[in-house]
Design a protein around this motif. Structure first.
Motif, short mmCIF file in Angstrom:
data_model
loop_
_atom_site.label_atom_id
_atom_site.label_comp_id
_atom_site.label_asym_id
_atom_site.label_seq_id
_atom_site.Cartn_x
_atom_site.Cartn_y
_atom_site.Cartn_z
N LEU B 33 27.26 22.81 -16.63
CA LEU B 33 27.44 21.50 -16.05
C LEU B 33 27.18 21.50 -14.55
O LEU B 33 26.70 20.53 -13.99
N GLU B 36 23.36 23.41 -13.83
CA GLU B 36 22.18 22.79 -14.40
C GLU B 36 22.20 21.28 -14.23
O GLU B 36 21.68 20.55 -15.04
N GLN B 39 19.39 18.73 -14.71
CA GLN B 39 18.97 18.24 -16.03
C GLN B 39 19.58 16.89 -16.36
O GLN B 39 19.30 16.33 -17.41
N LEU B 40 20.43 16.43 -15.50
CA LEU B 40 21.19 15.22 -15.83
C LEU B 40 20.61 13.95 -15.21
O LEU B 40 21.27 12.95 -15.09
N SER B 42 18.79 11.69 -16.29
CA SER B 42 18.75 10.45 -17.06
C SER B 42 20.14 9.87 -17.33
O SER B 42 20.27 8.90 -18.06
N VAL B 43 21.16 10.49 -16.77
CA VAL B 43 22.51 9.95 -16.98
C VAL B 43 22.55 8.49 -16.51
O VAL B 43 22.08 8.16 -15.42
N ASP B 44 23.10 7.65 -17.35
CA ASP B 44 23.15 6.23 -17.06
C ASP B 44 24.19 5.95 -15.98
O ASP B 44 25.37 6.24 -16.14
#
Lengths: 264, 264
Positions: B33, B36, B39-40, B42-44
């Motif tokens: 978490l 990385e 990689q997030l 696209s978190v809304d």
């Protein structure tokens, strides 16, 4: 294109009656959809998002056939949900709703009111493990998962700890009913104590007699024993429908989110 | 800011054990978490979307306390869901999953296998009505809704019609079990026939004796009568948990989406 998509969606959704009596009705077609389509600007056009949200809805409402891994195309969606705000907000909401319900009882004072908690993904989180194993994309591996359980370092799910303490303070008997096996009793107790869970009334783990049963049957049988002993199961918190359904069901069940795995 | 938000979310989610034994473990923190977080992307970040999706999840999994109207701030969200792709995709999925399950039985041939369908928001859609009444934002108005029912122009939900026909072809007895009252029998039959639903085995409406019962009790009692007559309730399709829970429950229940209203 947007209007076309909406019309297409509508024609898929509704098989409209075209009878002579009905066709003159001004209410036959859902008019606002067509005449107010400018209001739909925020409709999500991301197909993957719609598809994976639908899959998650189906998983969480127990509509899916038994599944072993999440859909490949939903790997990022599930990971983003779990590590973003969605999962936290969902966990907090179910905790709050459970507290509202738990507070609604005036107890007889006979100590016979029970709240049942599952452990994994309900009180303790295995997210650190699953983040290293695809968040449900890898098929479940008992050997690897046991190694993780035996570390005894699963963090508490904070909103569930809050509920646990509230339910305890209110005077419920707390029963922990888990699919973990008896061989993991010591490490489970240590993990629970280290993360703040204290003073439960009973911790039921799966004995060798229970190993071939589905979780639904094993947990229902344990609940039935409680009912036969005169207990009232007021609330039940679990991330799997097999924690909640079957027989001797709780008066209210609370489904915690878990889009990573399915246990029958 | 994004990393901060993730860390904040994590600290809300997890109450980590800080015992001396555990603090040396490399697995104590859910490391990916933090390391990385790129990689997030696209978190809304839309709070309303997260909040209202969470509300919908809680409604659909029966976690909420009884509610009379949808949250004001979710009005656009619910309308967009219902008129966008989300609702259609969800309805299609539950129909498909139900068909897979329905096809899994080899019947005894004694004609005792039943599939139960609710009517409103399960076979017939009142979306045209609700689109003119805030999609759940207005409190339910019996008088106005009855006027709509009496028009008899509710469209069929196409994926449910497909399921209905499949279940009929497979050889199940079809029982329609609705909260609509006996005074609406004729218009309900006409509406169902006009939209393609044919040859059901029984249509059960609420009699005056049943009017003060919750839907859960009324529908459970009717199911219990079927069980006592020797029928096996194999499947049950409904948009309300009060269609599905209670006693004499079906072997499998399928929850259709409905974020507009709640019936106890």
């Amino acid at each position: 294109m947007r209007i076309l998509a909406i019309l297409l969606a509508l024609s898929t959704l509704f098989a409209l009656a075209i009878s002579s009596e009905n066709s003159s009705s001004p209410h036959l077609l859902p008019r606002p959809l067509i005449f107010e389509s400018h209001q739909l600007k925020s409709v999500d056009n991301d197909n993957v998002n719609v598809h994976c949200t639908s899959w998650r809805f189906a998983a969480e409402t127990n509509n899916l056939a038994p599944w072993k891994t999440i859909p490949t195309e939903c790997a990022d969606y599930v990971k983003n949900y779990l590590t973003g705000k969605g999962y936290v907000v969902d966990l907090e909401r179910v905790s709050e709703e459970s507290m509202v319900y738990a507070s609604s009882f005036g107890f007889a004072g006979d100590g016979k009111d029970i709240w049942i908690f599952d452990i994994d993904e309900t009180l303790l989180s295995n997210l650190p493990y699953y983040l290293e194993h695809g968040c449900g994309l890898e098929a479940f591996d008992h050997f690897k998962f046991d190694k993780w359980v035996e570390k005894g370092v699963a963090p508490a799910i904070a909103p569930s700890l809050k509920l646990y303490q509230k339910v305890k303070d209110l005077g419920y008997k707390i029963v922990l009913l888990t699919g973990r096996r008896e061989i993991h009793r010591a490490v489970t107790v240590e993990n629970l104590l280290n993360t703040g869970f204290r003073n439960w009334d009973e911790l039921i783990l799966r004995s060798s007699d229970d190993e071939r049963k589905t979780a639904t049957v094993y947990k229902s049988e344990k609940r039935e024993e409680m009912v036969k002993e005169g207990y009232r199961i007021r609330g039940n918190s679990g991330d799997q429908w097999s924690d909640l359904l079957g027989f001797a069901m709780s008066e209210r069940s609370f489904k915690l989110p878990n889009p990573m795995y399915y246990i029958p």
